[in-house]
Design a protein around this motif. Structure first.
Motif, PDB file in Angstrom:
ATOM      1  N   MET A  35       0.838  -1.199   0.000  1.00  0.00           N
ATOM      2  CA  MET A  35       0.000   0.000   0.000  1.00  0.00           C
ATOM      3  C   MET A  35       0.877   1.255   0.000  1.00  0.00           C
ATOM      4  N   ALA A  36       1.949   1.237   0.765  1.00  0.00           N
ATOM      5  CA  ALA A  36       2.878   2.371   0.784  1.00  0.00           C
ATOM      6  C   ALA A  36       3.499   2.573  -0.591  1.00  0.00           C
ATOM      7  N   ALA A  37       3.797   1.481  -1.275  1.00  0.00           N
ATOM      8  CA  ALA A  37       4.345   1.579  -2.629  1.00  0.00           C
ATOM      9  C   ALA A  37       3.342   2.251  -3.566  1.00  0.00           C
ATOM     10  N   MET A  38       2.071   1.911  -3.434  1.00  0.00           N
ATOM     11  CA  MET A  38       1.039   2.528  -4.273  1.00  0.00           C
ATOM     12  C   MET A  38       0.891   4.021  -3.944  1.00  0.00           C
ATOM     13  N   VAL A  39       0.945   4.361  -2.668  1.00  0.00           N
ATOM     14  CA  VAL A  39       0.874   5.764  -2.253  1.00  0.00           C
ATOM     15  C   VAL A  39       2.071   6.526  -2.820  1.00  0.00           C
ATOM     16  N   LEU A  40       3.239   5.916  -2.764  1.00  0.00           N
ATOM     17  CA  LEU A  40       4.450   6.524  -3.318  1.00  0.00           C
ATOM     18  C   LEU A  40       4.291   6.791  -4.807  1.00  0.00           C
ATOM     19  N   ILE A  41       3.792   5.828  -5.547  1.00  0.00           N
ATOM     20  CA  ILE A  41       3.577   5.986  -6.986  1.00  0.00           C
ATOM     21  C   ILE A  41       2.622   7.156  -7.250  1.00  0.00           C
ATOM     22  N   GLY A  42       1.535   7.214  -6.498  1.00  0.00           N
ATOM     23  CA  GLY A  42       0.562   8.289  -6.672  1.00  0.00           C
ATOM     24  C   GLY A  42       1.129   9.651  -6.318  1.00  0.00           C
ATOM     25  N   TYR A  43       1.880   9.730  -5.243  1.00  0.00           N
ATOM     26  CA  TYR A  43       2.474  10.992  -4.796  1.00  0.00           C
ATOM     27  C   TYR A  43       3.450  11.533  -5.843  1.00  0.00           C
ATOM     28  N   VAL A  44       4.316  10.671  -6.333  1.00  0.00           N
ATOM     29  CA  VAL A  44       5.302  11.091  -7.337  1.00  0.00           C
ATOM     30  C   VAL A  44       4.607  11.502  -8.630  1.00  0.00           C
ATOM     31  N   SER A  45       3.592  10.764  -9.019  1.00  0.00           N
ATOM     32  CA  SER A  45       2.850  11.097 -10.233  1.00  0.00           C
ATOM     33  C   SER A  45       2.151  12.445 -10.106  1.00  0.00           C
ATOM     34  N   GLU A  47       2.809  14.978  -8.008  1.00  0.00           N
ATOM     35  CA  GLU A  47       3.712  16.106  -7.771  1.00  0.00           C
ATOM     36  C   GLU A  47       4.628  16.404  -8.957  1.00  0.00           C
ATOM     37  N   PHE A  48       5.031  15.361  -9.705  1.00  0.00           N
ATOM     38  CA  PHE A  48       6.047  15.538 -10.738  1.00  0.00           C
ATOM     39  C   PHE A  48       5.641  15.048 -12.124  1.00  0.00           C
ATOM     40  N   GLY A  49       4.524  14.357 -12.224  1.00  0.00           N
ATOM     41  CA  GLY A  49       4.122  13.815 -13.517  1.00  0.00           C
ATOM     42  C   GLY A  49       5.008  12.667 -13.972  1.00  0.00           C
ATOM     43  N   VAL A  50       5.686  12.028 -13.025  1.00  0.00           N
ATOM     44  CA  VAL A  50       6.580  10.903 -13.323  1.00  0.00           C
ATOM     45  C   VAL A  50       5.885   9.622 -12.893  1.00  0.00           C
ATOM     46  N   THR A  51       5.821   8.656 -13.799  1.00  0.00           N
ATOM     47  CA  THR A  51       5.192   7.377 -13.497  1.00  0.00           C
ATOM     48  C   THR A  51       6.255   6.356 -13.120  1.00  0.00           C
ATOM     49  N   ARG A  69      15.664   9.070  -9.380  1.00  0.00           N
ATOM     50  CA  ARG A  69      14.766   8.479 -10.383  1.00  0.00           C
ATOM     51  C   ARG A  69      13.759   9.507 -10.886  1.00  0.00           C
ATOM     52  N   ILE A  70      13.253  10.345  -9.996  1.00  0.00           N
ATOM     53  CA  ILE A  70      12.311  11.394 -10.397  1.00  0.00           C
ATOM     54  C   ILE A  70      13.013  12.367 -11.334  1.00  0.00           C
ATOM     55  N   GLY A  71      14.258  12.687 -11.002  1.00  0.00           N
ATOM     56  CA  GLY A  71      15.050  13.607 -11.815  1.00  0.00           C
ATOM     57  C   GLY A  71      15.497  14.791 -10.992  1.00  0.00           C
ATOM     58  N   LEU A  72      16.793  14.939 -10.842  1.00  0.00           N
ATOM     59  CA  LEU A  72      17.341  16.024 -10.044  1.00  0.00           C
ATOM     60  C   LEU A  72      16.930  17.387 -10.577  1.00  0.00           C
ATOM     61  N   ASP A  73      16.638  17.461 -11.876  1.00  0.00           N
ATOM     62  CA  ASP A  73      16.237  18.730 -12.485  1.00  0.00           C
ATOM     63  C   ASP A  73      14.878  19.212 -11.994  1.00  0.00           C
ATOM     64  N   LYS A  74      14.112  18.338 -11.374  1.00  0.00           N
ATOM     65  CA  LYS A  74      12.774  18.710 -10.895  1.00  0.00           C
ATOM     66  C   LYS A  74      12.822  19.311  -9.481  1.00  0.00           C
ATOM     67  N   PHE A  75      14.013  19.361  -8.899  1.00  0.00           N
ATOM     68  CA  PHE A  75      14.190  19.900  -7.546  1.00  0.00           C
ATOM     69  C   PHE A  75      15.040  21.147  -7.612  1.00  0.00           C
TER      70      PHE A  75
END
Length: 76
Positions: A35-45, A47-51, A69-75
């Motif tokens: 469930m935490a993994a699913m929440v993580l996927i949703g949060y990243v998607s 906030e950043f549009g990254v799947t 993995r999200i991309g350092l350029d997004k921070f």
């Protein structure tokens, strides 16, 4: 988004009671489960549009590896 804000938001989303740091291994957390993994996927998607996919989750260990993995350029 600042890394510190991302880490704080991630801890809130995952309902983690300990302090998250860049070196924290996500899979070692008591709260880490499917469930935490699913929440993580949703949060990243949201906030950043990254799947994230299953391979990504297998490769991600620490908060820092998640940020990479999200991309350092997004921070900032």
């Amino acid at each position: 988004m600042k890394k510190v804000d991302f880490i704080s938001g991630l801890a809130e989303e995952l309902e983690i009671e300990t302090t998250l740091e860049s070196a924290t291994n996500l899979k070692d957390l008591d709260e880490w489960d499917s469930m935490a993994a699913m929440v993580l996927i949703g949060y990243v998607s949201n906030e950043f549009g990254v799947t994230l996919n299953a391979d990504d989750l297998n490769e991600i260990t620490t908060v820092e590896s998640l940020i990479e993995r999200i991309g350092l350029d997004k921070f900032n």
